[in-house]
Design a protein around this motif. Structure first.
Motif: not given
Ligand code: ZN
Length: 119
Positions: A25, A29-31, A63, A87-88, A91, A95
Protein backbone atom coordinates in the motif's frame (compact mmCIF):
# COMPACT_ATOMS: atom_id res chain seq x y z
CA UNK A 1 -2.34 -14.50 -18.53
CA UNK A 2 -3.89 -17.94 -18.78
CA UNK A 3 -7.64 -18.05 -18.11
CA UNK A 4 -8.23 -18.83 -14.45
CA UNK A 5 -10.59 -21.69 -15.24
CA UNK A 6 -7.78 -23.58 -16.99
CA UNK A 7 -5.17 -22.88 -14.32
CA UNK A 8 -4.45 -25.53 -11.72
CA UNK A 9 -5.50 -24.91 -8.14
CA UNK A 10 -1.87 -25.08 -7.08
CA UNK A 11 -0.92 -22.42 -9.66
CA UNK A 12 -3.81 -20.23 -8.50
CA UNK A 13 -2.62 -20.49 -4.93
CA UNK A 14 0.95 -19.68 -5.98
CA UNK A 15 -0.21 -16.68 -8.00
CA UNK A 16 -2.24 -15.43 -5.06
CA UNK A 17 0.71 -15.89 -2.69
CA UNK A 18 2.90 -13.94 -5.09
CA UNK A 19 0.35 -11.12 -5.36
CA UNK A 20 -0.01 -10.93 -1.59
CA UNK A 21 3.75 -11.09 -1.11
CA UNK A 22 4.50 -8.22 -3.46
CA UNK A 23 1.47 -6.13 -2.53
CA UNK A 24 2.32 -2.78 -1.02
CA UNK A 25 0.00 0.00 0.00
CA UNK A 26 1.67 3.22 -1.03
CA UNK A 27 0.81 6.36 0.92
CA UNK A 28 -0.14 8.52 -2.06
CA UNK A 29 -3.22 6.56 -3.14
CA UNK A 30 -6.02 8.62 -4.56
CA UNK A 31 -9.34 7.36 -5.86
CA UNK A 32 -10.21 9.96 -8.46
CA UNK A 33 -9.96 10.74 -12.16
CA UNK A 34 -7.54 13.22 -13.64
CA UNK A 35 -9.32 15.16 -16.37
CA UNK A 36 -7.72 17.46 -18.94
CA UNK A 37 -9.88 20.26 -20.29
CA UNK A 38 -9.61 23.07 -22.82
CA UNK A 39 -12.07 25.83 -22.05
CA UNK A 40 -13.54 29.08 -23.35
CA UNK A 41 -12.79 32.13 -21.25
CA UNK A 42 -15.12 34.86 -20.04
CA UNK A 43 -14.20 37.41 -22.71
CA UNK A 44 -16.79 37.17 -25.47
CA UNK A 45 -14.50 38.93 -27.96
CA UNK A 46 -11.67 36.41 -27.39
CA UNK A 47 -10.64 34.16 -30.27
CA UNK A 48 -11.63 31.12 -28.18
CA UNK A 49 -15.28 32.05 -28.76
CA UNK A 50 -14.76 32.00 -32.53
CA UNK A 51 -12.70 29.38 -34.36
CA UNK A 52 -9.55 30.00 -32.32
CA UNK A 53 -7.98 27.55 -29.92
CA UNK A 54 -9.49 27.25 -26.44
CA UNK A 55 -7.48 27.92 -23.31
CA UNK A 56 -5.70 25.22 -21.43
CA UNK A 57 -5.07 22.52 -20.74
CA UNK A 58 -6.63 22.78 -17.29
CA UNK A 59 -6.36 19.78 -15.05
CA UNK A 60 -9.17 18.72 -12.74
CA UNK A 61 -9.28 15.97 -10.19
CA UNK A 62 -12.79 14.52 -10.13
CA UNK A 63 -14.08 12.39 -7.29
CA UNK A 64 -17.39 10.58 -7.52
CA UNK A 65 -19.69 10.03 -4.58
CA UNK A 66 -22.79 7.90 -4.18
CA UNK A 67 -26.03 9.39 -5.59
CA UNK A 68 -24.15 10.67 -8.64
CA UNK A 69 -22.52 13.60 -6.87
CA UNK A 70 -19.12 14.70 -8.03
CA UNK A 71 -16.42 16.89 -6.58
CA UNK A 72 -14.06 18.63 -8.95
CA UNK A 73 -10.78 20.17 -7.88
CA UNK A 74 -8.81 22.44 -10.21
CA UNK A 75 -5.09 21.63 -9.98
CA UNK A 76 -3.08 24.81 -10.28
CA UNK A 77 0.60 23.87 -10.16
CA UNK A 78 2.61 21.36 -12.23
CA UNK A 79 3.60 19.71 -8.94
CA UNK A 80 -0.07 19.17 -8.02
CA UNK A 81 -0.76 17.74 -11.47
CA UNK A 82 2.25 15.42 -11.23
CA UNK A 83 1.26 14.20 -7.79
CA UNK A 84 -2.33 13.71 -8.84
CA UNK A 85 -1.25 11.70 -11.89
CA UNK A 86 0.99 9.46 -9.78
CA UNK A 87 -1.53 8.95 -7.00
CA UNK A 88 -4.37 8.11 -9.39
CA UNK A 89 -2.05 5.58 -11.08
CA UNK A 90 -1.04 4.16 -7.69
CA UNK A 91 -4.68 3.64 -6.80
CA UNK A 92 -5.36 1.90 -10.11
CA UNK A 93 -2.39 -0.41 -9.48
CA UNK A 94 -3.68 -1.40 -6.04
CA UNK A 95 -7.14 -1.95 -7.46
CA UNK A 96 -5.69 -4.17 -10.18
CA UNK A 97 -3.93 -6.39 -7.63
CA UNK A 98 -7.03 -6.57 -5.44
CA UNK A 99 -9.13 -7.51 -8.47
CA UNK A 100 -6.72 -10.30 -9.38
CA UNK A 101 -6.76 -11.72 -5.84
CA UNK A 102 -10.53 -11.44 -5.84
CA UNK A 103 -10.82 -13.33 -9.15
CA UNK A 104 -8.57 -16.11 -7.86
CA UNK A 105 -10.65 -16.41 -4.69
CA UNK A 106 -13.80 -16.52 -6.79
CA UNK A 107 -12.38 -19.34 -8.89
CA UNK A 108 -11.25 -21.27 -5.78
CA UNK A 109 -14.75 -20.94 -4.31
CA UNK A 110 -16.29 -22.10 -7.61
CA UNK A 111 -14.14 -25.24 -7.39
CA UNK A 112 -15.21 -25.87 -3.83
CA UNK A 113 -11.64 -25.28 -2.65
CA UNK A 114 -10.80 -23.57 0.61
CA UNK A 115 -9.60 -20.01 0.00
CA UNK A 116 -6.62 -20.59 2.26
CA UNK A 117 -4.85 -23.89 1.76
CA UNK A 118 -4.57 -26.10 4.85
CA UNK A 119 -0.92 -26.26 5.82
ZN1 ZN B 1 -10.56 33.13 -24.49
Amino acid sequence: MQPLKRTSTLALRQRKAHLLGTFQLCPELLHASLIERFLKCGKTNCRCHRDGPKHGPFFYLNRCFPKGQMQSLLLKSPSQIDQARQSVAAYAQVQLVLDQISQINHELLRRGEPLVAAS
